[in-house]
Design a protein around this motif. Structure first.
Motif, PDB file in Angstrom:
ATOM      1  N   ASP A   1       0.829  -1.214   0.000  1.00 39.29           N
ATOM      2  CA  ASP A   1       0.000   0.000   0.000  1.00 39.29           C
ATOM      3  C   ASP A   1       0.862   1.262   0.000  1.00 39.29           C
TER       4      ASP A   1
ATOM      5  N   PHE B   1       2.267   1.718  -3.562  1.00 37.94           N
ATOM      6  CA  PHE B   1       1.278   2.266  -4.492  1.00 37.94           C
ATOM      7  C   PHE B   1       0.943   3.717  -4.171  1.00 37.94           C
ATOM      8  N   ASP B   2       0.848   4.055  -2.885  1.00 37.73           N
ATOM      9  CA  ASP B   2       0.585   5.452  -2.504  1.00 37.73           C
ATOM     10  C   ASP B   2       1.680   6.372  -3.023  1.00 37.73           C
TER      11      ASP B   2
ATOM     12  N   GLU C   1       1.484   6.582  -6.922  1.00 38.08           N
ATOM     13  CA  GLU C   1       0.374   7.421  -7.368  1.00 38.08           C
ATOM     14  C   GLU C   1       0.649   8.893  -7.086  1.00 38.08           C
TER      15      GLU C   1
ATOM     16  N   ALA D   1      -4.297  -7.391  -2.243  1.00 38.43           N
ATOM     17  CA  ALA D   1      -4.022  -5.950  -2.112  1.00 38.43           C
ATOM     18  C   ALA D   1      -3.558  -5.367  -3.437  1.00 38.43           C
ATOM     19  N   VAL D   2      -2.677  -6.082  -4.135  1.00 36.41           N
ATOM     20  CA  VAL D   2      -2.202  -5.600  -5.435  1.00 36.41           C
ATOM     21  C   VAL D   2      -3.361  -5.546  -6.415  1.00 36.41           C
TER      22      VAL D   2
ATOM     23  N   GLU E   1      -6.525  -5.137  -5.797  1.00 41.84           N
ATOM     24  CA  GLU E   1      -7.391  -4.004  -5.441  1.00 41.84           C
ATOM     25  C   GLU E   1      -6.802  -2.683  -5.939  1.00 41.84           C
ATOM     26  N   ARG E   2      -5.513  -2.508  -5.758  1.00 41.55           N
ATOM     27  CA  ARG E   2      -4.867  -1.272  -6.212  1.00 41.55           C
ATOM     28  C   ARG E   2      -4.884  -1.177  -7.737  1.00 41.55           C
ATOM     29  N   LEU E   3      -4.650  -2.310  -8.417  1.00 39.39           N
ATOM     30  CA  LEU E   3      -4.670  -2.309  -9.878  1.00 39.39           C
ATOM     31  C   LEU E   3      -6.072  -2.013 -10.410  1.00 39.39           C
TER      32      LEU E   3
ATOM     33  N   HIS F   1      -8.254  -0.123  -8.998  1.00 39.78           N
ATOM     34  CA  HIS F   1      -8.386   1.330  -8.847  1.00 39.78           C
ATOM     35  C   HIS F   1      -7.643   2.051  -9.970  1.00 39.78           C
ATOM     36  N   GLN F   2      -6.441   1.573 -10.303  1.00 31.96           N
ATOM     37  CA  GLN F   2      -5.662   2.216 -11.355  1.00 31.96           C
ATOM     38  C   GLN F   2      -6.309   2.036 -12.728  1.00 31.96           C
TER      39      GLN F   2
ATOM     40  N   HIS G   1       2.212  -2.951 -16.145  1.00 29.14           N
ATOM     41  CA  HIS G   1       2.717  -3.762 -15.032  1.00 29.14           C
ATOM     42  C   HIS G   1       3.535  -4.953 -15.527  1.00 29.14           C
TER      43      HIS G   1
END
Length: 196
Positions: free
Chosen positions: A60, A63-64, A67, A119-120, A122-124, A126-127, A162
């Protein structure tokens, strides 16, 4: 809510876990993290319920930071042209992955843990949503043709990005940074049918 001291301890544990991941090629044990952070063996459990939770916190944070560098900024200072800004965004992304100590581990060597994978993912997701919105913005500005499917292209661009970065960074030696930037910019240009 953590106290100032508690926050400092949590930060020290995260830094120790990052160092341990790098030193061990994507693996670590709580005991080694505690030793590296110079705390008791049980202390990490007060801040992270498991090794997976500690690893998710690192993902996290990664990714923060990414971003904040490449996706939150509008990059108006680069150009008023949407496509030129997107080329700069790609370069900033490649630079971030190449310069960040976990750049070569996120999404590849950390992918064995189910919580980290979640977690990855979920972040992807969002991206991909953000990329879809951005492609639609390019269409509104007349830089991306209307026939382009923004949602599918957003997924294609982020998935391709990615995978390309994972391949480039896991090569021995890592692929030349300029080559990766150029290839990704060309890929995006072709996918989005950018003219000029």
């Amino acid at each position: 809510m953590l106290t100032k001291r508690g926050e400092a301890t949590r930060r020290r544990l995260l830094e120790a876990a990052r160092e341990e991941l790098i030193a061990c090629g994507g693996e670590f044990e709580f005991a080694a993290v505690a030793q590296r952070a110079d705390v008791s063996a049980g202390l990490p459990y007060r801040y992270f319920e498991s090794k997976s939770a500690l690893c998710v916190a690192l993902v996290d944070e990664f990714f923060d930071q990414w971003e904040a560098v490449a996706y939150r900024p509008i990059l108006d200072e680069v150009s008023d042209d949407w496509w030129i800004r997107e080329q700069a965004r790609i370069e900033k992304t490649v630079d971030f992955f190449y310069d960040h100590p976990l750049g070569s581990l996120v999404g590849t060597r950390l992918a064995g843990d189910a919580q980290v994978v979640g977690a990855v993912r979920e972040r992807l997701t969002h991206q991909v949503h953000a990329a879809t919105t951005n492609v639609a913005r390019g269409q509104q500005l007349g830089r991306v043709p209307d026939f382009i499917d923004a949602e599918l292209c957003g997924a294609l661009l982020m998935g391709g990005l990615h995978q390309a970065l994972a391949t480039a960074l896991s090569s021995q030696p890592a692929m030349e940074r300029a080559r990766v930037v150029s290839a990704l910019q060309d890929f995006m240009r072709r996918v989005l049918c950018i003219q000029g």
